[in-house]
Design an enzyme around this catalytic site. Structure first.
Site: not given
Ligand code: PMP
Length: 309
Positions: A160
């Site tokens: 991320k």
């Molecule tokens: N894909 C992306 C590109 C994201 O930014 C997010 C948000 N964090 C998600 C998927 C979903 O991840 P999560 O369920 O861990 O929030």
């Protein structure tokens, strides 16, 4: 600086008023996107007696994995990150649902994006009130983006990384400019990947289907939650490559993510999905998800860090 953030942040190793948690314009992370972030939600339970932070430990595991992928480090262990987050929540005493934003970043004022000389990232954390990121119940109208998803060998979507979100911003802008709520990315080789900030599920012939971890997605904590809930409710699941045209003939579709939560999709590229109404599988998973995150499902209490406020 006007902000809707809660009054205290964690910055430079201690809790400070949010106004003091700021950096120089020369900061490397600001110039080059050399940062790692997370997004975690805290929910009030039904009668408002505690705040339940959802999958706190798992979020910090992914956060540290992201730091590892780009080959840098921070001064805090997993345990310390969890503890300082709980301490900040107690200090801020939110009276509404809250969103936590941990952030590790190259803090030097050096000119170049050099992860060797800037290998020790600084860490900060702040909190904001957060309701819906996208409407969970309207039935989202989305488009397949003309922008492709970043690929693992260019900018790993699995990490991320702040700089990677220009990819998301471009897709989201295109979608909003054209009157859609959100975008769906295809990978470089043309398979369905994910939304700009959310993972994607479709249901075809009773099978809950989502792109595999190897199709340039962020490995979502909510995605993992949805897959587990489906298994627990005997809904068949497939993690496999999805073609664009399968989107158009899906019976149901929904996004998952910390921001978006579980939000159903009514239209993709102008084509109605199923009957254009929220489907059975989406409803079941969405209802269960919201009960669990508010700490009202004892079976899943291991995912909830409950704090008396
Ligand atoms: N894909 C992306 C590109 C994201 O930014 C997010 C948000 N964090 C998600 C998927 C979903 O991840 P999560 O369920 O861990 O929030």
């Amino acid at each position: 600086m006007k902000t809707n953030a809660f009054p205290y942040a964690f910055f430079s190793g201690k809790v400070v008023p949010i106004e003091k948690a700021s950096v120089s314009i020369m900061t490397n992370a600001l110039q080059y996107g050399t940062g790692i972030f997370g997004g975690i939600r805290g929910y009030y339970n039904k009668n408002g007696s505690f705040l339940s932070i959802f999958r706190l430990s798992d979020h910090y595991r992914r956060f540290l994995n992201s730091i590892n992928i780009i080959g840098v480090s921070i001064d805090f262990s997993h345990r310390e990150l969890v503890d300082l987050t709980i301490n900040l929540a107690k200090k801020n005493k939110p009276l509404t649902d809250a969103y936590f934003r941990p952030f590790a970043y190259a803090s030097s004022l050096n000119l170049s994006p050099n992860l060797n000389s800037d290998s020790k990232f600084a860490f900060g954390l702040y909190m904001i009130p957060l309701g819906e990121y996208l409407p969970v119940d309207k039935g989202l109208s989305v488009m397949v983006s003309s922008w492709r998803r970043i690929s693992d060998n260019a900018i790993p979507a699995r990490a991320k990384v702040t700089g990677a979100y220009i990819n998301s911003a471009l897709a989201r802008k295109e979608a909003n400019d054209r009157g859609f709520d959100e975008a769906i990315f295809l990978t470089d080789d043309g398979h369905v990947s994910e939304g700009s900030a959310e993972n994607l599920f479709i249901i075809r012939d009773g099978i809950l289907t989502t792109p595999p971890k190897t199709d340039d997605i962020l490995e979502g904590i909510t995605r993992r939650t949805v897959l587990q809930l489906a298994k627990d409710n005997h809904i068949p699941v497939e993690e496999r490559k999805i073609d664009r045209t399968e989107l158009y003939i899906a019976d149901e579709a929904f996004f998952s993510g910390t921001g978006v939560q579980v939000s159903w999709i009514s239209k993709i590229d102008g084509r109605k999905i199923g009957h254009g109404k929220k489907g059975k599988v989406s409803s079941l998973l969405q209802d269960l998800f919201f009960k669990i995150v508010r700490g009202d499902e004892p079976k899943y209490s291991k995912w909830c860090t409950k704090l008396k406020m």
